[in-house]
Design a protein around this motif. Structure first.
Motif, PDB file in Angstrom:
ATOM      1  N   SER A 195      -1.153  -7.566   7.220  1.00  0.00           N
ATOM      2  CA  SER A 195      -2.435  -7.181   6.242  1.00  0.00           C
ATOM      3  C   SER A 195      -3.107  -6.156   6.985  1.00  0.00           C
ATOM      4  CB  SER A 195      -3.015  -8.389   5.902  1.00  0.00           C
ATOM      5  OG  SER A 195      -2.129  -9.318   5.405  1.00  0.00           O
ATOM      6  N   PHE A 196      -3.286  -6.264   8.355  1.00  0.00           N
ATOM      7  CA  PHE A 196      -3.984  -5.381   9.084  1.00  0.00           C
ATOM      8  C   PHE A 196      -3.326  -4.015   9.239  1.00  0.00           C
ATOM      9  CE2 PHE A 196      -5.111  -3.289  13.335  1.00  0.00           C
ATOM     10  CZ  PHE A 196      -6.860  -3.496  13.277  1.00  0.00           C
TER      11      PHE A 196
ATOM     12  N   LYS B 104      -3.587  -2.216   5.860  1.00  0.00           N
ATOM     13  CA  LYS B 104      -5.192  -1.658   5.415  1.00  0.00           C
ATOM     14  C   LYS B 104      -5.023  -0.388   6.535  1.00  0.00           C
ATOM     15  CE  LYS B 104      -9.714  -2.539   6.513  1.00  0.00           C
ATOM     16  NZ  LYS B 104     -10.822  -3.508   7.097  1.00  0.00           N
TER      17      LYS B 104
ATOM     18  N   GLN C 128      -5.638   3.175   5.005  1.00  0.00           N
ATOM     19  CA  GLN C 128      -6.825   4.432   5.552  1.00  0.00           C
ATOM     20  C   GLN C 128      -6.035   5.526   5.865  1.00  0.00           C
ATOM     21  OE1 GLN C 128      -8.672   1.889   8.298  1.00  0.00           O
ATOM     22  NE2 GLN C 128      -9.936   0.804   6.988  1.00  0.00           N
TER      23      GLN C 128
END
Length: 274
Positions: A33-34, A37, A41
């Motif tokens: 998930s990190f 993300k 970005q």
């Protein structure tokens, strides 16, 4: 005793075996998930950067087109404007000679004017079709003297000149700036001030090139920066110089003074001085 207590409190192996994969799964999900993300970005940032780059590219292209148009308009104004002013003065001289029955002088002035107009037509073709790049260069000082001599022949004005023979070889932009400034200054003096006498000097003091052109024409009530003077000022600024214009000099007319920091010639000239 402490170690025994810790051993008794430690969960059974079956519980550890059951929980350990869940912990790994949790960290794996959290890590993915990190990373997702961060990737999202970065993708958005890349899209913003690409958009800014596209806008900057369009703006750069627009500025390049504007600069090229400005350069062409300068060339047309400076070279062709001078040619037409000289031609008009030559025809006026020829008409005056005819009125005095000096037909040989009139024919001579008409022939010179014809040659001058043909030269002006060549300048128009050169400027419009952007053929000033990669043209052969010529010695700078002889070109200045040629401009002065040709103007004197065509217009019957007198141009007293003083050129410092110690001036080193200059950069192409400085040479073009000086040539066009002399051309525009003479043209304005004849056309707007009805000047008949010019004083021109070009000197060098190891740090600066100093240009001065004064005429005896009718001084203007107010010096207005039209296209020609604005173009001259832009040329001077492009080479780091300063332009000063004053009226009511000792001869009664206008004085142009240009100071340019010395720059050695490092590249071949890309524009022919004509």
């Amino acid at each position: 005793m402490l170690s025994l207590w810790i051993f008794k409190q430690f969960p059974p192996y079956e519980q550890i075996f059951f929980a350990f994969p869940r912990i790994i799964e949790y960290f794996a999900i959290f890590g993915m998930s990190f990373l997702a993300k961060i990737a999202f970005q970065q993708k958005n940032q890349l899209a913003r950067d690409n958009e800014q780059l596209r806008i900057a590219s369009i703006e750069l292209e627009r500025k390049a087109i504007l600069q090229e148009r400005t350069r062409i308009s300068r060339e047309i104004h400076d070279s062709v404007g001078h040619t037409l002013t000289s031609a008009l003065t030559g025809l006026q001289t020829a008409a005056h000679a005819i009125g005095k029955s000096h037909y040989s002088l009139a024919l001579e002035m008409i022939d010179r004017t014809k040659d001058n107009i043909l030269s002006g037509l060549d300048d128009v073709r050169t400027s419009v079709h952007l053929l000033r790049e990669n043209l052969p260069s010529h010695p700078f000082i002889p070109e200045l003297m040629g401009l002065i001599e040709e103007t004197e022949k065509l217009t019957n004005v007198e141009i007293a000149c003083e050129i410092d023979t110690t001036i080193p070889e200059l950069s192409p932009m400085i040479e073009l700036t000086i040539y066009r400034a002399l051309q525009e200054g003479i043209t304005n003096g004849i056309r707007h001030g009805a000047s008949t006498l010019f004083q021109f000097s070009l000197t060098y003091d190891s740090a600066y090139i100093r240009f001065m052109l004064a005429d005896n024409g009718k001084p203007p009530l107010q010096i207005v920066h039209g296209f020609g003077l604005n173009a001259m000022n832009e040329r001077v600024a492009d080479v780091g110089g300063k332009l000063a214009i004053s009226s009511h000099n000792l001869a009664g007319g206008v004085t142009l003074e240009i100071t340019i920091p010395y720059q050695a010639k490092t590249i071949e000239r890309s524009e022919q001085l004509v």
